[in-house]
Design a protein around this motif. Structure first.
Motif, PDB file in Angstrom:
ATOM      1  N   SER A 376       7.458  -2.681  12.415  1.00  0.00           N
ATOM      2  CA  SER A 376       8.626  -2.909  11.552  1.00  0.00           C
ATOM      3  C   SER A 376       9.524  -3.954  12.209  1.00  0.00           C
ATOM      4  O   SER A 376      10.145  -4.774  11.532  1.00  0.00           O
ATOM      5  N   THR A 416       6.928  -8.655   2.114  1.00  0.00           N
ATOM      6  CA  THR A 416       7.745  -7.440   2.094  1.00  0.00           C
ATOM      7  C   THR A 416       6.905  -6.234   1.673  1.00  0.00           C
ATOM      8  O   THR A 416       6.947  -5.170   2.316  1.00  0.00           O
ATOM      9  N   LEU A 420       5.681  -2.935   4.043  1.00  0.00           N
ATOM     10  CA  LEU A 420       5.895  -1.535   3.642  1.00  0.00           C
ATOM     11  C   LEU A 420       4.567  -0.803   3.541  1.00  0.00           C
ATOM     12  O   LEU A 420       4.440   0.354   3.964  1.00  0.00           O
ATOM     13  N   VAL A 424       4.478   2.367   6.261  1.00  0.00           N
ATOM     14  CA  VAL A 424       4.648   3.730   5.719  1.00  0.00           C
ATOM     15  C   VAL A 424       3.437   4.614   6.058  1.00  0.00           C
ATOM     16  O   VAL A 424       3.607   5.717   6.593  1.00  0.00           O
TER      17      VAL A 424
END
Lengths: 802, 59
Positions: A376, A416, A420, A424
């Motif tokens: 991240s 983006t 994710l 995640v």
């Protein structure tokens, strides 16, 4: 942009002098012409994109290797253990490194209103850095590594890094500061100064080694000290290579892109000094619950938690710079990248302190949670900020329009979503791992005693990571196309605006305020009080802020004092913490085997550190003690568990089991994700080179006797015993033309069978387990002399340091 | 003797001493920032916005 030629007449409104300048004040000064060197920024920008593509593709490959471990069977250069460092080095030093150099060369010249001091040094820096990256790309797949995370490169490359970083880049940068035409050093330059100084200190002290060959060395530090130094370096590589330069980048390029000054310059000053003071202490949080002393661990946690505040100060400052300009974000992909990048900075710097809290770290450490956290930051913060900067630079560097704003916007959305989709599932995988490892039933038994169960359960998440990673790579490909097409439309000759201005006066007479204020000038009070009032206005500090040498010294002091505060006590551990009498130096063959373990990058998947937690001691055996690692140059504690911990591996499995496990891991455990190391069964060990290893170990504190003169023979004898055991259990006498005892696999097995067994050995001369130092080494000539210890059978009395 | 002194040091105090050092340094910086004039702060903050030399440069 200024025109190519400007008038020297201050009364001429088209001239270089802007409002506020007095002709009288300039009449007697020598006017100089200068231009900015954008060619060096162009070079670094293009290199950033090229290496960014390679780094992300390498990441995708290693992600695939986790779900398809047999993808490159037979090619030892492409195993996960060797490619993972290649990916991290490419991402950090090639992609992020070139990105920050592009940013620094572009912004420093503008902030200093001066061309870089030396074009030659700029070019030497560029080409030297690219050569270093190529050297890394060649040596790491060949298994040439120090096995220290983010500092894997061997000593000749480390020397080259020192020369290029400080000798070429540092000298050029600091000389530019000294020769600048802007009195005040803008805060971005402060971050660059901190970066150059601290990375130099970290790099030099973390890489002190004893070389034994052109590409082989041993760390001068051992065990606990080595681990401490490594994570002092490792954490601060994140701090001063992946954070401070990017903050400098943010403070320059975000105001540029938004066309408004930074939200709060005062906050940026606080942000800077707080980060520089705090960051350097935080490294030990990577070693919670290890054999590192408690005080160091607590210190690391304390300062890590405190880091949250300045970090968010920086994030808030960045985002609020866009106050009143948010409508631009909707249409400008550059600002989109910056907004998401700064937001990821905030997320990562919230999560980092949280992960440093011991109770949270107990769950997250060694799991994929750390991997998600790192990505991240790397993809979200470093990646998005770099992309935003590159898109902003493209039209300015190539002096044409960006080929496609739509493609840049598409890149933003793909990246983006890709980030994710990557993080995640990996967060879920990390939590799953941590909870499964510690799960115990009502009878006090492990719910998932077989380690491979915890890996099998997260394999679907690893597949999702591949998809997310592929999207991110696709975004980079889009950027490559966009940059290439933009470059194609460049003018035949770049325009080079020439600016004209006098140099700064050698000495600044500026003090703010220099005199006693009017309010108290004639007041009936002590002169000392008036002086205190003047001093407290801190004009002296304002002055420091514009003195680059003094400022650099201050930054250096901040990081060096903090480091010494931790390092000095840590280096006294050997005399303060009793070592364990039964812990003996490795035999010559085990030393060679350990080097193979290091070379193959086994630490990337296997830790060698059992934490003092019930679930861990249940699974692996007695927890690790600091005295067990006094001969480990370098330490091999690892930071992740894709395979089980090996700290008590010795004696757990038979020699034949290890042989088969290296040949075909799935033959002994169907669900294993370990790649085959069959090449170790087919490669001969060079016994003659073992003498050098023994001498190096001896120089570093291992007490040898006969081994110093007869290491090859001793190693052969032990190899024959291991091989004989393998054969007696049904293993082969030879593979092709190579006898089993001659293989590298046998040396590695000898090492694996030794790990973690010494503390269970019976002291021979002294029944006390505690001594002031290691007893003279008595190397077992017969591997059968090594006691076979099953997990959980540790004798608590043998805990010499607990 | 030096060895004895070093051995007798209680390193568990390192965290507290380090914290005190930081607090002092941080307090000084806060003070310095608070005394920075708005005019200077605005001037410093706008440095990146122009690539040309601006005068006066000694403020």
């Amino acid at each position: 942009m200024a025109t190519a030629e400007t008038s020297l007449d201050p009364s001429d409104p088209s001239g270089p002098f802007e409002s506020g300048q007095t002709s009288a004040g300039r009449a007697s000064e020598h006017i100089e012409s200068f231009s900015y060197d954008d060619d060096i920024s162009r070079k670094f920008a293009v290199a950033t994109i090229v290496w960014g593509l390679i780094a992300t593709i390498a990441g995708l490959v290693v992600a695939l290797l986790l779900v398809l471990p047999k993808a490159f069977v037979g090619l030892e250069w492409l195993t996960f253990g060797r490619l993972r460092p290649l990916h991290t080095n490419a991402a950090i030093f090639a992609f992020a490194g070139n990105g920050i150099f592009a940013a620094i060369y572009y912004s420093t010249q503008r902030l200093c209103k001066a061309r870089m001091w030396s074009d030659v040094l700029s070019r030497l820096h560029f080409w030297g850095w690219q050569l270093i990256i190529v050297a890394a790309a060649v040596t790491l797949p060949l298994g040439i590594t120090q096995s220290r995370e983010y500092a894997e490169l061997e000593w000749p490359i480390d020397l080259a890094i020192a020369v290029v970083w400080l000798g070429f880049f540092g000298v050029n940068f600091f000389m530019t500061l000294i020769k600048r035409r802007e009195r005040h050093l803008y805060v971005a330059l402060w971050f660059y100064i901190a970066t150059i100084v601290t990375v130099t200190v970290l790099h030099v002290f973390n890489n002190l080694v004893v070389p034994i060959a052109a590409f082989k060395s041993y760390s001068v530090y051992a065990g606990v000290q080595d681990a401490f130094m490594q994570w002092w370096y490792g954490h601060n590589a994140v701090a001063f290579f992946l954070t401070t330069p990017f903050l400098g980048l943010m403070y320059y390029f975000l105001p540029k892109a938004a066309n408004r000054p930074v939200f709060s310059y005062k906050l940026s000053i606080l942000h800077f000094w707080s980060l520089v003071f705090i960051y350097i202490w935080a490294g030990p949080h990577h070693l919670h619950y290890t054999a590192l002393p408690e005080w160091a661990s607590s210190l690391g946690m304390l300062f890590s938690v405190m880091l949250w505040m300045p970090s968010w100060g920086g994030m808030i400052n960045g985002l609020l710079t866009l106050r009143g300009a948010w409508q631009k974000v909707a249409v400008d992909p550059v600002l989109k990248f910056f907004v998401v990048g700064v937001t990821f900075y905030g997320m990562s710097t919230f999560e980092g302190p949280m992960l440093s809290v011991k109770s949270v770290n107990a769950l997250s450490h060694y799991t994929d949670w750390t991997i998600a956290h790192v990505h991240s930051g790397a993809l979200g913060w470093n990646g998005m900020m770099t992309f935003g900067m590159l898109y902003w630079l493209a039209p300015r560097l190539f002096q044409t329009k960006l080929w496609s704003v739509k493609a840049a916007t598409l890149h933003f959305w793909i990246s983006t979503i890709g980030i994710l989709m990557y993080i995640v599932p990996i967060y879920i995988a990390g939590l799953t791992q941590g909870l499964m490892w510690r799960a115990m039933d009502e009878t006090g038994q492990l719910v998932y005693p077989d380690f491979v169960e915890t890996i099998s359960s997260i394999a679907p998440m690893w597949w999702l990571r591949v998809v997310g990673g592929a999207l991110f790579v696709a975004g980079v490909v889009l950027m490559v196309v966009n940059y290439f097409m933009t470059w194609l439309s460049r003018p035949s000759t770049y325009e080079v605006p020439v600016y004209q201005a006098p140099r700064l006066a050698k000495q600044a007479d500026y003090r703010e305020p220099a005199e006693v204020s009017e309010a108290i000038k004639d007041a009936p009070m002590l002169e000392a009080a008036k002086k205190l009032d003047t001093w407290s206005r801190m004009g002296w500090h304002r002055r420091w802020e514009r003195l680059p040498v003094r400022f650099t010294i201050l930054v250096t002091l901040a990081v060096v004092i903090a480091s010494l505060f931790e390092i000095i006590p840590t280096f006294l551990i050997r005399s303060n913490v009793p070592t364990i009498a039964t812990v003996q130096p490795y035999t010559p063959l085990e030393l060679a085997g350990r080097d193979i373990f290091v070379s193959e990058g086994c630490y990337n998947c296997h830790s060698q550190m059992i934490r003092p937690m019930v679930a861990e001691t249940k699974r692996y055996g007695e927890y690790s003690k600091p005295g067990e690692f006094v001969y480990d140059h370098p330490f091999q504690w690892g930071s992740r568990r894709i395979g089980p911990d090996l700290a008590r591996e010795g004696g757990k499995q038979s020699n034949l089991w290890h042989w088969l496990h290296l040949e075909d891991p799935q033959s002994v455990n169907e669900a294993s994700v370990m790649p085959s190391y069959v090449h170790l069964l087919d490669t001969a060990i060079d016994f003659d080179k073992i003498t050098d290893r023994v001498w190096a170990a001896h120089m570093l504190g291992a007490q040898y006797d006969e081994e110093l003169t007869n290491a090859p023979e001793i190693a052969r004898k032990q190899a024959e015993l291991v091989a004989a055991d393998i054969v007696s259990q049904g293993g082969p006498i030879k593979r092709g033309e190579l006898m089993t005892y001659d293989t590298q696999a046998v040396a590695l097995i000898a090492y694996l069978q030794r790990i973690g067994t010494d503390i269970f050995a019976t002291p021979e001369a002294d029944d006390s387990a505690e001594t002031d130092g290691p007893a003279p080494g008595e190397v077992p000539e017969d591997v059968d002399a090594i006691p076979e210890v099953a997990a959980g059978q540790a004798d608590p009395q043998s805990d010499a340091t607990g | 003797m030096l060895k004895d002194v070093i051995r007798s040091v209680d390193y568990s105090d390192c965290a507290e001493i380090a914290l005190a050092m930081f607090v002092v340094a941080f307090a000084m910086m806060v003070f310095a920032v608070l005394r920075l004039s708005r005019k200077s702060a605005d001037r410093f903050a706008s440095i990146p916005l122009s690539d040309q030399v601006k005068d006066p440069r000694d403020e």
